[in-house]
Design a protein around this motif. Structure first.
Motif, mmCIF file in Angstrom:
data_model
loop_
_atom_site.group_PDB
_atom_site.id
_atom_site.type_symbol
_atom_site.label_atom_id
_atom_site.label_comp_id
_atom_site.label_asym_id
_atom_site.label_seq_id
_atom_site.Cartn_x
_atom_site.Cartn_y
_atom_site.Cartn_z
ATOM 1 N N GLU A 43 21.337 -14.734 8.338
ATOM 2 C CA GLU A 43 20.093 -14.091 7.940
ATOM 3 C C GLU A 43 19.225 -15.023 7.104
ATOM 4 O O GLU A 43 18.015 -15.117 7.313
ATOM 5 N N ASP A 44 19.830 -15.749 6.155
ATOM 6 C CA ASP A 44 19.052 -16.668 5.332
ATOM 7 C C ASP A 44 18.476 -17.802 6.165
ATOM 8 O O ASP A 44 17.329 -18.219 5.969
ATOM 9 N N ALA A 45 19.250 -18.323 7.092
ATOM 10 C CA ALA A 45 18.761 -19.397 7.965
ATOM 11 C C ALA A 45 17.648 -18.894 8.875
ATOM 12 O O ALA A 45 16.698 -19.632 9.175
ATOM 13 N N ARG A 46 17.749 -17.644 9.301
ATOM 14 C CA ARG A 46 16.690 -17.065 10.136
ATOM 15 C C ARG A 46 15.381 -16.982 9.351
ATOM 16 O O ARG A 46 14.298 -17.278 9.884
ATOM 17 N N LEU A 47 15.451 -16.594 8.078
ATOM 18 C CA LEU A 47 14.257 -16.547 7.236
ATOM 19 C C LEU A 47 13.639 -17.927 7.090
ATOM 20 O O LEU A 47 12.416 -18.091 7.157
ATOM 21 N N ALA A 72 23.171 -21.648 15.769
ATOM 22 C CA ALA A 72 22.788 -22.679 16.736
ATOM 23 C C ALA A 72 21.670 -22.212 17.661
ATOM 24 O O ALA A 72 20.948 -23.037 18.231
ATOM 25 N N ALA A 73 21.527 -20.888 17.813
ATOM 26 C CA ALA A 73 20.496 -20.342 18.699
ATOM 27 C C ALA A 73 19.123 -20.294 18.038
ATOM 28 O O ALA A 73 18.116 -20.040 18.710
ATOM 29 N N LEU A 74 19.063 -20.501 16.727
ATOM 30 C CA LEU A 74 17.765 -20.506 16.043
ATOM 31 C C LEU A 74 16.940 -21.694 16.509
ATOM 32 O O LEU A 74 17.473 -22.730 16.897
ATOM 33 N N GLU A 75 15.621 -21.548 16.461
ATOM 34 C CA GLU A 75 14.737 -22.625 16.893
ATOM 35 C C GLU A 75 13.662 -22.885 15.831
ATOM 36 O O GLU A 75 12.779 -22.064 15.643
ATOM 37 N N PRO A 76 13.757 -24.013 15.149
ATOM 38 C CA PRO A 76 14.787 -25.050 15.287
ATOM 39 C C PRO A 76 16.073 -24.657 14.563
ATOM 40 O O PRO A 76 16.017 -23.919 13.575
#
Length: 246
Positions: A43-47, A72-76
Protein backbone atom coordinates in the motif's frame (compact mmCIF):
# COMPACT_ATOMS: atom_id res chain seq x y z
CA UNK A 1 20.83 17.19 -5.07
CA UNK A 2 17.84 14.98 -4.23
CA UNK A 3 15.62 15.24 -1.17
CA UNK A 4 15.38 11.83 0.49
CA UNK A 5 12.29 10.96 2.51
CA UNK A 6 12.30 8.16 5.10
CA UNK A 7 8.89 6.69 5.84
CA UNK A 8 8.86 4.63 9.01
CA UNK A 9 11.75 3.78 11.31
CA UNK A 10 10.86 0.23 12.28
CA UNK A 11 10.72 -0.37 16.01
CA UNK A 12 12.10 3.08 16.83
CA UNK A 13 8.98 4.81 15.59
CA UNK A 14 6.73 1.77 16.05
CA UNK A 15 3.34 2.70 14.61
CA UNK A 16 3.99 6.41 15.00
CA UNK A 17 5.78 6.68 11.66
CA UNK A 18 4.96 9.56 9.34
CA UNK A 19 2.03 8.49 7.11
CA UNK A 20 3.29 7.95 3.55
CA UNK A 21 0.32 9.84 2.02
CA UNK A 22 1.12 13.07 3.90
CA UNK A 23 4.80 13.04 2.93
CA UNK A 24 4.12 12.26 -0.72
CA UNK A 25 1.17 14.61 -1.17
CA UNK A 26 3.29 17.44 0.19
CA UNK A 27 5.98 16.64 -2.40
CA UNK A 28 8.46 16.89 0.45
CA UNK A 29 10.81 14.31 -1.09
CA UNK A 30 12.21 13.51 -4.53
CA UNK A 31 12.91 9.89 -3.59
CA UNK A 32 11.66 7.85 -0.65
CA UNK A 33 12.80 4.85 1.40
CA UNK A 34 9.97 2.77 2.84
CA UNK A 35 11.03 1.29 6.19
CA UNK A 36 7.49 0.59 7.32
CA UNK A 37 6.28 -2.88 8.44
CA UNK A 38 6.19 -5.49 5.67
CA UNK A 39 2.41 -5.75 5.97
CA UNK A 40 1.96 -2.23 4.55
CA UNK A 41 4.74 -2.22 1.93
CA UNK A 42 2.37 -2.79 -0.98
CA UNK A 43 0.00 0.00 0.00
CA UNK A 44 2.79 2.46 0.84
CA UNK A 45 4.62 1.68 -2.40
CA UNK A 46 1.38 2.15 -4.33
CA UNK A 47 0.99 5.63 -2.81
CA UNK A 48 4.54 6.50 -3.80
CA UNK A 49 3.93 5.16 -7.29
CA UNK A 50 0.79 7.27 -7.69
CA UNK A 51 2.76 10.31 -6.58
CA UNK A 52 5.50 9.46 -9.13
CA UNK A 53 8.18 9.33 -6.42
CA UNK A 54 10.95 6.72 -6.96
CA UNK A 55 10.91 4.29 -4.05
CA UNK A 56 13.27 1.90 -2.28
CA UNK A 57 11.41 -0.69 -0.18
CA UNK A 58 13.39 -2.06 2.75
CA UNK A 59 13.60 -5.81 3.20
CA UNK A 60 11.67 -7.99 3.47
CA UNK A 61 9.93 -6.67 0.34
CA UNK A 62 6.68 -8.27 1.47
CA UNK A 63 5.28 -10.97 3.72
CA UNK A 64 5.16 -13.53 0.91
CA UNK A 65 5.67 -13.99 -2.83
CA UNK A 66 2.09 -13.06 -3.65
CA UNK A 67 2.50 -9.61 -2.12
CA UNK A 68 5.95 -9.25 -3.71
CA UNK A 69 4.28 -9.84 -7.10
CA UNK A 70 1.96 -6.90 -6.36
CA UNK A 71 4.99 -4.68 -5.76
CA UNK A 72 6.56 -5.81 -9.03
CA UNK A 73 3.31 -5.05 -10.88
CA UNK A 74 3.43 -1.36 -9.93
CA UNK A 75 4.44 1.04 -12.69
CA UNK A 76 7.11 2.05 -12.14
CA UNK A 77 8.06 -0.70 -9.68
CA UNK A 78 10.12 0.10 -6.58
CA UNK A 79 13.65 -1.04 -5.88
CA UNK A 80 14.36 -3.34 -2.92
CA UNK A 81 16.81 -2.71 -0.07
CA UNK A 82 19.11 -5.73 -0.13
CA UNK A 83 22.15 -3.76 1.00
CA UNK A 84 24.42 -6.80 1.53
CA UNK A 85 25.02 -6.72 -2.22
CA UNK A 86 27.07 -3.58 -1.57
CA UNK A 87 29.39 -5.19 0.99
CA UNK A 88 33.14 -5.00 0.54
CA UNK A 89 34.39 -7.72 -1.83
CA UNK A 90 30.98 -9.13 -2.70
CA UNK A 91 30.93 -7.99 -6.33
CA UNK A 92 34.28 -9.69 -7.02
CA UNK A 93 32.82 -12.97 -5.72
CA UNK A 94 29.90 -12.60 -8.12
CA UNK A 95 32.20 -12.06 -11.08
CA UNK A 96 34.15 -15.20 -10.16
CA UNK A 97 30.99 -17.27 -9.77
CA UNK A 98 29.77 -16.33 -13.23
CA UNK A 99 32.68 -18.26 -14.73
CA UNK A 100 32.37 -21.28 -12.42
CA UNK A 101 31.46 -24.74 -13.66
CA UNK A 102 30.59 -25.82 -10.09
CA UNK A 103 30.17 -23.80 -6.92
CA UNK A 104 29.21 -24.02 -3.27
CA UNK A 105 27.95 -21.10 -1.21
CA UNK A 106 27.76 -20.96 2.57
CA UNK A 107 26.05 -17.94 4.05
CA UNK A 108 25.43 -17.31 7.73
CA UNK A 109 23.98 -14.51 9.84
CA UNK A 110 23.51 -14.48 13.60
CA UNK A 111 22.19 -11.59 15.68
CA UNK A 112 22.06 -11.22 19.44
CA UNK A 113 18.70 -11.84 21.05
CA UNK A 114 16.85 -8.56 21.63
CA UNK A 115 19.41 -6.47 19.74
CA UNK A 116 17.51 -6.20 16.45
CA UNK A 117 14.03 -7.57 17.05
CA UNK A 118 11.97 -7.44 13.86
CA UNK A 119 8.66 -5.64 13.91
CA UNK A 120 5.42 -7.36 12.94
CA UNK A 121 6.59 -10.65 11.43
CA UNK A 122 5.29 -14.10 12.30
CA UNK A 123 8.58 -15.93 11.64
CA UNK A 124 11.24 -13.40 12.72
CA UNK A 125 14.37 -15.41 11.91
CA UNK A 126 13.27 -16.53 8.45
CA UNK A 127 11.57 -13.32 7.35
CA UNK A 128 13.92 -10.85 9.03
CA UNK A 129 17.34 -12.41 8.42
CA UNK A 130 16.62 -14.93 5.67
CA UNK A 131 15.86 -12.50 2.79
CA UNK A 132 19.35 -10.95 2.92
CA UNK A 133 21.07 -14.32 2.62
CA UNK A 134 18.65 -15.73 0.05
CA UNK A 135 19.13 -12.64 -2.09
CA UNK A 136 22.92 -12.98 -1.88
CA UNK A 137 22.68 -16.64 -2.90
CA UNK A 138 20.51 -15.80 -5.93
CA UNK A 139 22.44 -12.68 -6.90
CA UNK A 140 25.91 -14.15 -6.50
CA UNK A 141 25.08 -17.33 -8.41
CA UNK A 142 22.93 -15.74 -11.13
CA UNK A 143 21.10 -19.07 -11.29
CA UNK A 144 17.48 -20.12 -10.86
CA UNK A 145 16.81 -22.51 -7.95
CA UNK A 146 15.81 -26.07 -8.79
CA UNK A 147 14.92 -27.17 -5.25
CA UNK A 148 14.60 -25.66 -1.78
CA UNK A 149 14.79 -27.63 1.48
CA UNK A 150 14.68 -26.17 4.98
CA UNK A 151 14.71 -26.86 8.69
CA UNK A 152 12.94 -24.10 10.62
CA UNK A 153 13.05 -23.64 14.37
CA UNK A 154 11.96 -20.82 16.65
CA UNK A 155 15.39 -19.16 16.80
CA UNK A 156 17.18 -20.75 13.84
CA UNK A 157 16.56 -21.40 10.18
CA UNK A 158 18.57 -23.61 7.82
CA UNK A 159 17.90 -23.45 4.08
CA UNK A 160 19.54 -25.30 1.22
CA UNK A 161 19.04 -24.11 -2.34
CA UNK A 162 19.97 -26.46 -5.17
CA UNK A 163 21.02 -24.86 -8.46
CA UNK A 164 21.92 -26.58 -11.75
CA UNK A 165 25.65 -26.01 -11.10
CA UNK A 166 25.86 -25.88 -7.33
CA UNK A 167 24.29 -25.35 -3.91
CA UNK A 168 23.78 -22.59 -1.37
CA UNK A 169 23.56 -23.41 2.33
CA UNK A 170 22.04 -20.71 4.50
CA UNK A 171 22.10 -20.55 8.31
CA UNK A 172 20.51 -17.71 10.25
CA UNK A 173 19.42 -17.35 13.82
CA UNK A 174 19.57 -15.76 17.25
CA UNK A 175 22.81 -16.25 19.18
CA UNK A 176 25.15 -14.64 21.70
CA UNK A 177 26.90 -12.32 19.26
CA UNK A 178 26.48 -10.72 15.87
CA UNK A 179 28.10 -12.56 12.99
CA UNK A 180 27.92 -12.53 9.20
CA UNK A 181 29.84 -14.89 6.98
CA UNK A 182 29.90 -15.61 3.26
CA UNK A 183 32.08 -18.44 1.94
CA UNK A 184 32.41 -19.44 -1.70
CA UNK A 185 33.96 -22.55 -3.24
CA UNK A 186 34.47 -22.35 -6.98
CA UNK A 187 35.49 -25.49 -8.86
CA UNK A 188 36.90 -26.87 -5.60
CA UNK A 189 38.86 -23.72 -4.72
CA UNK A 190 37.83 -21.74 -1.66
CA UNK A 191 37.22 -18.00 -1.77
CA UNK A 192 35.38 -16.04 0.88
CA UNK A 193 34.09 -12.72 2.05
CA UNK A 194 33.93 -12.64 5.82
CA UNK A 195 31.71 -10.22 7.75
CA UNK A 196 32.33 -9.24 11.35
CA UNK A 197 30.70 -7.89 14.47
CA UNK A 198 29.69 -4.45 15.69
CA UNK A 199 32.53 -3.81 18.15
CA UNK A 200 34.35 -1.00 16.36
CA UNK A 201 32.26 0.15 13.45
CA UNK A 202 28.80 -0.81 12.28
CA UNK A 203 29.39 -2.82 9.06
CA UNK A 204 26.01 -1.71 7.72
CA UNK A 205 26.97 1.95 7.33
CA UNK A 206 29.18 1.55 4.28
CA UNK A 207 26.86 -0.83 2.41
CA UNK A 208 23.79 1.31 3.18
CA UNK A 209 25.60 4.43 1.96
CA UNK A 210 26.59 2.69 -1.29
CA UNK A 211 23.03 1.45 -1.73
CA UNK A 212 21.58 4.94 -1.23
CA UNK A 213 24.03 6.34 -3.78
CA UNK A 214 22.98 3.67 -6.26
CA UNK A 215 19.29 4.33 -5.53
CA UNK A 216 19.72 8.06 -6.16
CA UNK A 217 21.50 7.42 -9.46
CA UNK A 218 18.88 4.87 -10.54
CA UNK A 219 16.10 7.36 -9.74
CA UNK A 220 17.82 9.80 -12.10
CA UNK A 221 17.77 7.23 -14.89
CA UNK A 222 21.24 5.71 -14.60
CA UNK A 223 21.84 1.97 -14.90
CA UNK A 224 22.59 0.49 -11.46
CA UNK A 225 22.85 -3.31 -11.89
CA UNK A 226 23.80 -3.94 -8.25
CA UNK A 227 20.59 -2.38 -6.92
CA UNK A 228 17.88 -5.00 -6.30
CA UNK A 229 14.70 -4.77 -8.35
CA UNK A 230 11.14 -5.68 -7.45
CA UNK A 231 11.50 -8.85 -9.54
CA UNK A 232 14.52 -9.76 -7.40
CA UNK A 233 12.23 -9.35 -4.40
CA UNK A 234 9.74 -11.79 -5.92
CA UNK A 235 12.49 -14.38 -6.48
CA UNK A 236 13.63 -14.08 -2.86
CA UNK A 237 10.13 -14.40 -1.45
CA UNK A 238 9.46 -17.47 -3.58
CA UNK A 239 12.42 -19.16 -1.89
CA UNK A 240 11.20 -18.01 1.55
CA UNK A 241 7.74 -19.41 0.80
CA UNK A 242 9.26 -22.67 -0.42
CA UNK A 243 11.27 -22.90 2.82
CA UNK A 244 8.09 -22.45 4.84
CA UNK A 245 6.42 -25.26 2.88
CA UNK A 246 9.42 -27.62 2.95
Amino acid sequence: MLRLGLVGCGRIAERGYVPAAELLNARAADIVVLATPASVHVEDARLACEAAVPTLVEKPPARNAEEAELLAALEPPPWIGFNRRFGEGIISLRDALQRAARFELRLAMTVRGGSWDPYEVRDPVLLDLGPHLVDLALWLSRRTPERVTANLEEKRASIEIAFPQGTATIECGIGRRYREHVEVRIDGRRMWHRGGGLRRKNPLFASLARQLDAFARAAQGHDEPTLATARDGVAVMRVIDAARDA
